[in-house]
Design a protein around this motif. Structure first.
Motif, PDB file in Angstrom:
ATOM      1  N   PHE A   1      22.641-153.762  56.914  1.00  0.00           N
ATOM      2  CA  PHE A   1      21.950-153.274  58.100  1.00  0.00           C
ATOM      3  C   PHE A   1      22.039-151.758  58.162  1.00  0.00           C
ATOM      4  CE2 PHE A   1      23.463-157.334  60.514  1.00  0.00           C
ATOM      5  CZ  PHE A   1      22.501-158.098  59.883  1.00  0.00           C
ATOM      6  N   ASN A   2      21.077-151.130  58.820  1.00  0.00           N
ATOM      7  CA  ASN A   2      21.162-149.709  59.138  1.00  0.00           C
ATOM      8  C   ASN A   2      22.038-149.562  60.371  1.00  0.00           C
ATOM      9  OD1 ASN A   2      19.450-148.834  57.077  1.00  0.00           O
ATOM     10  ND2 ASN A   2      17.647-149.220  58.317  1.00  0.00           N
ATOM     11  N   PRO A   3      22.958-148.592  60.372  1.00  0.00           N
ATOM     12  CA  PRO A   3      23.867-148.469  61.513  1.00  0.00           C
ATOM     13  C   PRO A   3      23.333-147.563  62.615  1.00  0.00           C
ATOM     14  CG  PRO A   3      24.528-146.952  59.822  1.00  0.00           C
ATOM     15  CD  PRO A   3      23.337-147.713  59.270  1.00  0.00           C
ATOM     16  N   ALA A   4      23.844-147.793  63.794  1.00  0.00           N
ATOM     17  CA  ALA A   4      23.654-146.903  64.938  1.00  0.00           C
ATOM     18  C   ALA A   4      25.035-146.681  65.526  1.00  0.00           C
ATOM     19  CB  ALA A   4      22.734-147.532  65.973  1.00  0.00           C
ATOM     20  N   ILE A   5      25.302-145.475  66.000  1.00  0.00           N
ATOM     21  CA  ILE A   5      26.584-145.186  66.649  1.00  0.00           C
ATOM     22  C   ILE A   5      26.318-144.869  68.111  1.00  0.00           C
ATOM     23  CG2 ILE A   5      28.539-143.605  66.814  1.00  0.00           C
ATOM     24  CD1 ILE A   5      28.498-143.255  63.873  1.00  0.00           C
ATOM     25  N   ILE A   6      27.071-145.555  68.969  1.00  0.00           N
ATOM     26  CA  ILE A   6      26.965-145.326  70.401  1.00  0.00           C
ATOM     27  C   ILE A   6      28.372-145.043  70.915  1.00  0.00           C
ATOM     28  CG2 ILE A   6      26.357-146.378  72.606  1.00  0.00           C
ATOM     29  CD1 ILE A   6      24.361-148.100  70.872  1.00  0.00           C
ATOM     30  N   THR A   7      28.522-144.001  71.708  1.00  0.00           N
ATOM     31  CA  THR A   7      29.823-143.626  72.242  1.00  0.00           C
ATOM     32  C   THR A   7      29.793-143.706  73.756  1.00  0.00           C
ATOM     33  OG1 THR A   7      30.117-142.110  70.396  1.00  0.00           O
ATOM     34  CG2 THR A   7      31.570-141.812  72.274  1.00  0.00           C
ATOM     35  N   SER A   8      30.727-144.489  74.304  1.00  0.00           N
ATOM     36  CA  SER A   8      30.859-144.603  75.747  1.00  0.00           C
ATOM     37  C   SER A   8      32.203-145.260  76.038  1.00  0.00           C
ATOM     38  CB  SER A   8      29.723-145.443  76.327  1.00  0.00           C
ATOM     39  OG  SER A   8      29.919-145.642  77.698  1.00  0.00           O
ATOM     40  N   GLY A   9      33.247-144.486  76.128  1.00  0.00           N
ATOM     41  CA  GLY A   9      34.577-145.049  76.334  1.00  0.00           C
ATOM     42  C   GLY A   9      35.223-145.488  75.038  1.00  0.00           C
ATOM     43  N   SER A  10      34.414-145.854  74.061  1.00  0.00           N
ATOM     44  CA  SER A  10      34.843-146.174  72.705  1.00  0.00           C
ATOM     45  C   SER A  10      33.649-145.903  71.790  1.00  0.00           C
ATOM     46  CB  SER A  10      35.321-147.625  72.593  1.00  0.00           C
ATOM     47  OG  SER A  10      34.279-148.513  72.909  1.00  0.00           O
ATOM     48  N   ILE A  11      33.844-146.054  70.499  1.00  0.00           N
ATOM     49  CA  ILE A  11      32.772-145.831  69.536  1.00  0.00           C
ATOM     50  C   ILE A  11      32.309-147.187  69.021  1.00  0.00           C
ATOM     51  CG2 ILE A  11      32.177-144.836  67.289  1.00  0.00           C
ATOM     52  CD1 ILE A  11      34.369-142.716  67.869  1.00  0.00           C
ATOM     53  N   ASN A  12      31.010-147.431  69.093  1.00  0.00           N
ATOM     54  CA  ASN A  12      30.433-148.686  68.613  1.00  0.00           C
ATOM     55  C   ASN A  12      29.538-148.370  67.420  1.00  0.00           C
ATOM     56  OD1 ASN A  12      29.191-151.132  68.178  1.00  0.00           O
ATOM     57  ND2 ASN A  12      28.122-151.185  70.119  1.00  0.00           N
ATOM     58  N   ILE A  13      29.930-148.862  66.249  1.00  0.00           N
ATOM     59  CA  ILE A  13      29.094-148.755  65.052  1.00  0.00           C
ATOM     60  C   ILE A  13      28.420-150.111  64.911  1.00  0.00           C
ATOM     61  CG2 ILE A  13      29.036-148.323  62.577  1.00  0.00           C
ATOM     62  CD1 ILE A  13      31.750-146.837  62.998  1.00  0.00           C
ATOM     63  N   MET A  14      27.103-150.118  65.070  1.00  0.00           N
ATOM     64  CA  MET A  14      26.382-151.376  65.179  1.00  0.00           C
ATOM     65  C   MET A  14      25.233-151.443  64.184  1.00  0.00           C
ATOM     66  SD  MET A  14      24.312-152.636  68.475  1.00  0.00           S
ATOM     67  CE  MET A  14      23.204-153.996  68.350  1.00  0.00           C
ATOM     68  N   GLY A  15      25.001-152.624  63.641  1.00  0.00           N
ATOM     69  CA  GLY A  15      23.836-152.885  62.813  1.00  0.00           C
ATOM     70  C   GLY A  15      23.220-154.204  63.233  1.00  0.00           C
ATOM     71  N   TYR A  16      21.905-154.327  63.076  1.00  0.00           N
ATOM     72  CA  TYR A  16      21.245-155.561  63.497  1.00  0.00           C
ATOM     73  C   TYR A  16      19.906-155.702  62.788  1.00  0.00           C
ATOM     74  CZ  TYR A  16      17.829-152.965  66.114  1.00  0.00           C
ATOM     75  OH  TYR A  16      16.804-152.122  66.445  1.00  0.00           O
TER      76      TYR A  16
END
Length: 162
Positions: free
Chosen positions: A54-69
Protein backbone atom coordinates in the motif's frame (compact mmCIF):
# COMPACT_ATOMS: atom_id res chain seq x y z
CA UNK A 1 -13.02 8.35 30.97
CA UNK A 2 -12.12 5.06 29.29
CA UNK A 3 -15.14 5.41 27.00
CA UNK A 4 -14.03 8.92 26.06
CA UNK A 5 -10.54 7.64 25.17
CA UNK A 6 -12.04 4.88 23.04
CA UNK A 7 -14.24 7.44 21.33
CA UNK A 8 -11.26 9.74 20.69
CA UNK A 9 -9.23 6.82 19.31
CA UNK A 10 -12.04 5.87 16.93
CA UNK A 11 -12.55 9.53 15.94
CA UNK A 12 -8.86 9.85 15.05
CA UNK A 13 -8.99 6.56 13.12
CA UNK A 14 -12.09 7.65 11.18
CA UNK A 15 -10.54 11.06 10.51
CA UNK A 16 -7.43 9.27 9.24
CA UNK A 17 -9.51 7.18 6.87
CA UNK A 18 -11.45 10.18 5.57
CA UNK A 19 -8.34 12.29 5.01
CA UNK A 20 -6.40 9.50 3.35
CA UNK A 21 -9.33 8.38 1.19
CA UNK A 22 -9.00 11.56 -0.83
CA UNK A 23 -5.66 10.26 -2.15
CA UNK A 24 -6.55 7.02 -3.88
CA UNK A 25 -4.02 4.62 -5.31
CA UNK A 26 -4.19 3.21 -8.80
CA UNK A 27 -1.90 0.37 -7.75
CA UNK A 28 -3.24 -3.12 -7.29
CA UNK A 29 -1.66 -4.71 -4.22
CA UNK A 30 -0.82 -8.00 -5.93
CA UNK A 31 0.58 -6.41 -9.10
CA UNK A 32 2.94 -3.98 -7.36
CA UNK A 33 4.46 -5.93 -4.48
CA UNK A 34 7.96 -5.55 -5.96
CA UNK A 35 7.56 -1.81 -6.45
CA UNK A 36 8.66 -0.56 -3.05
CA UNK A 37 11.01 2.34 -3.62
CA UNK A 38 8.62 5.10 -4.71
CA UNK A 39 9.13 8.64 -3.42
CA UNK A 40 5.86 8.31 -1.51
CA UNK A 41 7.05 5.23 0.37
CA UNK A 42 5.32 1.92 1.01
CA UNK A 43 3.70 -0.39 3.54
CA UNK A 44 4.34 -4.04 2.60
CA UNK A 45 3.23 -7.17 4.43
CA UNK A 46 1.91 -10.70 4.03
CA UNK A 47 -1.53 -11.79 5.18
CA UNK A 48 -2.52 -15.45 4.75
CA UNK A 49 0.61 -15.91 2.64
CA UNK A 50 -0.42 -13.22 0.11
CA UNK A 51 1.82 -10.16 -0.30
CA UNK A 52 0.30 -6.64 -0.24
CA UNK A 53 1.81 -3.23 -0.91
CA UNK A 54 0.00 0.00 0.00
CA UNK A 55 0.99 3.64 -0.38
CA UNK A 56 1.36 5.21 3.07
CA UNK A 57 -0.14 8.32 4.58
CA UNK A 58 1.06 9.87 7.84
CA UNK A 59 -1.37 11.62 10.14
CA UNK A 60 -0.30 13.24 13.40
CA UNK A 61 -2.74 14.01 16.19
CA UNK A 62 -1.67 13.01 19.69
CA UNK A 63 0.25 10.13 18.09
CA UNK A 64 1.62 9.28 14.65
CA UNK A 65 -0.49 7.07 12.38
CA UNK A 66 1.24 5.49 9.38
CA UNK A 67 -1.61 4.12 7.34
CA UNK A 68 -2.07 2.30 4.04
CA UNK A 69 -5.28 1.14 2.39
CA UNK A 70 -7.03 0.11 -0.80
CA UNK A 71 -10.58 -0.66 -1.93
CA UNK A 72 -13.94 0.55 -0.70
CA UNK A 73 -16.94 -0.91 1.10
CA UNK A 74 -16.70 -4.73 1.13
CA UNK A 75 -13.26 -4.73 -0.54
CA UNK A 76 -11.70 -2.23 1.88
CA UNK A 77 -8.29 -3.28 3.24
CA UNK A 78 -6.23 -1.15 5.62
CA UNK A 79 -3.40 -1.22 8.08
CA UNK A 80 -2.58 1.52 10.60
CA UNK A 81 0.63 1.60 12.61
CA UNK A 82 0.35 3.96 15.59
CA UNK A 83 3.54 5.39 17.11
CA UNK A 84 3.96 7.80 20.04
CA UNK A 85 4.94 11.34 19.04
CA UNK A 86 8.31 10.83 20.74
CA UNK A 87 8.94 7.38 19.19
CA UNK A 88 12.48 6.00 19.12
CA UNK A 89 14.43 3.69 16.85
CA UNK A 90 14.64 0.06 17.90
CA UNK A 91 12.23 -2.76 18.56
CA UNK A 92 9.00 -2.02 20.44
CA UNK A 93 6.26 -4.41 21.56
CA UNK A 94 2.79 -3.82 20.16
CA UNK A 95 0.43 -3.16 23.05
CA UNK A 96 -3.33 -2.85 22.81
CA UNK A 97 -4.05 -0.09 25.31
CA UNK A 98 -6.47 2.64 24.29
CA UNK A 99 -5.73 4.54 27.48
CA UNK A 100 -2.12 5.12 26.41
CA UNK A 101 -2.31 6.18 22.77
CA UNK A 102 0.44 8.72 23.28
CA UNK A 103 2.96 6.25 24.73
CA UNK A 104 2.32 2.84 23.12
CA UNK A 105 2.95 1.25 19.73
CA UNK A 106 -0.32 -0.12 18.33
CA UNK A 107 -1.65 -1.55 15.06
CA UNK A 108 -5.16 -1.73 13.59
CA UNK A 109 -6.10 -3.92 10.65
CA UNK A 110 -9.14 -4.30 8.36
CA UNK A 111 -9.53 -6.80 5.55
CA UNK A 112 -13.19 -6.70 4.61
CA UNK A 113 -15.39 -8.58 4.47
CA UNK A 114 -13.70 -11.04 6.86
CA UNK A 115 -11.98 -8.62 9.28
CA UNK A 116 -13.20 -5.17 10.24
CA UNK A 117 -11.00 -2.91 12.37
CA UNK A 118 -9.24 -5.34 14.69
CA UNK A 119 -6.40 -4.23 16.95
CA UNK A 120 -3.24 -6.30 17.23
CA UNK A 121 -2.75 -7.90 20.63
CA UNK A 122 0.86 -9.01 20.19
CA UNK A 123 3.83 -8.41 17.92
CA UNK A 124 6.61 -5.89 17.35
CA UNK A 125 7.33 -2.69 15.48
CA UNK A 126 11.03 -2.14 14.77
CA UNK A 127 11.83 1.47 13.83
CA UNK A 128 14.97 1.35 11.68
CA UNK A 129 15.06 4.98 10.52
CA UNK A 130 13.86 8.22 12.05
CA UNK A 131 14.96 11.31 10.16
CA UNK A 132 13.64 14.70 9.10
CA UNK A 133 12.65 13.11 5.78
CA UNK A 134 11.19 9.70 6.62
CA UNK A 135 10.20 7.00 9.09
CA UNK A 136 11.04 3.40 8.22
CA UNK A 137 10.82 0.05 9.92
CA UNK A 138 9.52 -3.49 10.04
CA UNK A 139 6.60 -5.13 11.83
CA UNK A 140 4.77 -8.37 12.50
CA UNK A 141 1.73 -8.92 14.67
CA UNK A 142 -1.34 -10.99 15.41
CA UNK A 143 -4.68 -10.58 17.08
CA UNK A 144 -8.10 -12.16 17.32
CA UNK A 145 -11.74 -11.32 17.69
CA UNK A 146 -14.79 -13.54 17.99
CA UNK A 147 -12.64 -16.66 17.69
CA UNK A 148 -10.99 -15.51 14.44
CA UNK A 149 -7.21 -15.04 14.53
CA UNK A 150 -5.17 -13.03 12.05
CA UNK A 151 -1.40 -12.85 11.57
CA UNK A 152 0.63 -10.35 9.59
CA UNK A 153 4.19 -11.31 8.65
CA UNK A 154 7.11 -9.80 6.74
CA UNK A 155 5.84 -6.26 7.26
CA UNK A 156 7.92 -3.23 6.36
CA UNK A 157 7.27 0.44 5.76
CA UNK A 158 8.93 3.63 4.63
CA UNK A 159 6.93 6.82 4.87
CA UNK A 160 7.96 10.41 4.15
CA UNK A 161 7.64 12.81 7.10
CA UNK A 162 5.93 16.12 6.61
Amino acid sequence: MKTLKKFMFMAVAIFSLVVSSSCSSDNSSEDNVEESTSAEGYIKFKYNGVAYNFNPAIITSGSINIMGYEGIDDTFKSISIWLPLDFTTGSHPIVYDLSNLTTTYQVNFSFKPEINNISATSGTVNITEKSDKKIAGTFSFSGSRDGKTFTITEGSFSAPKF
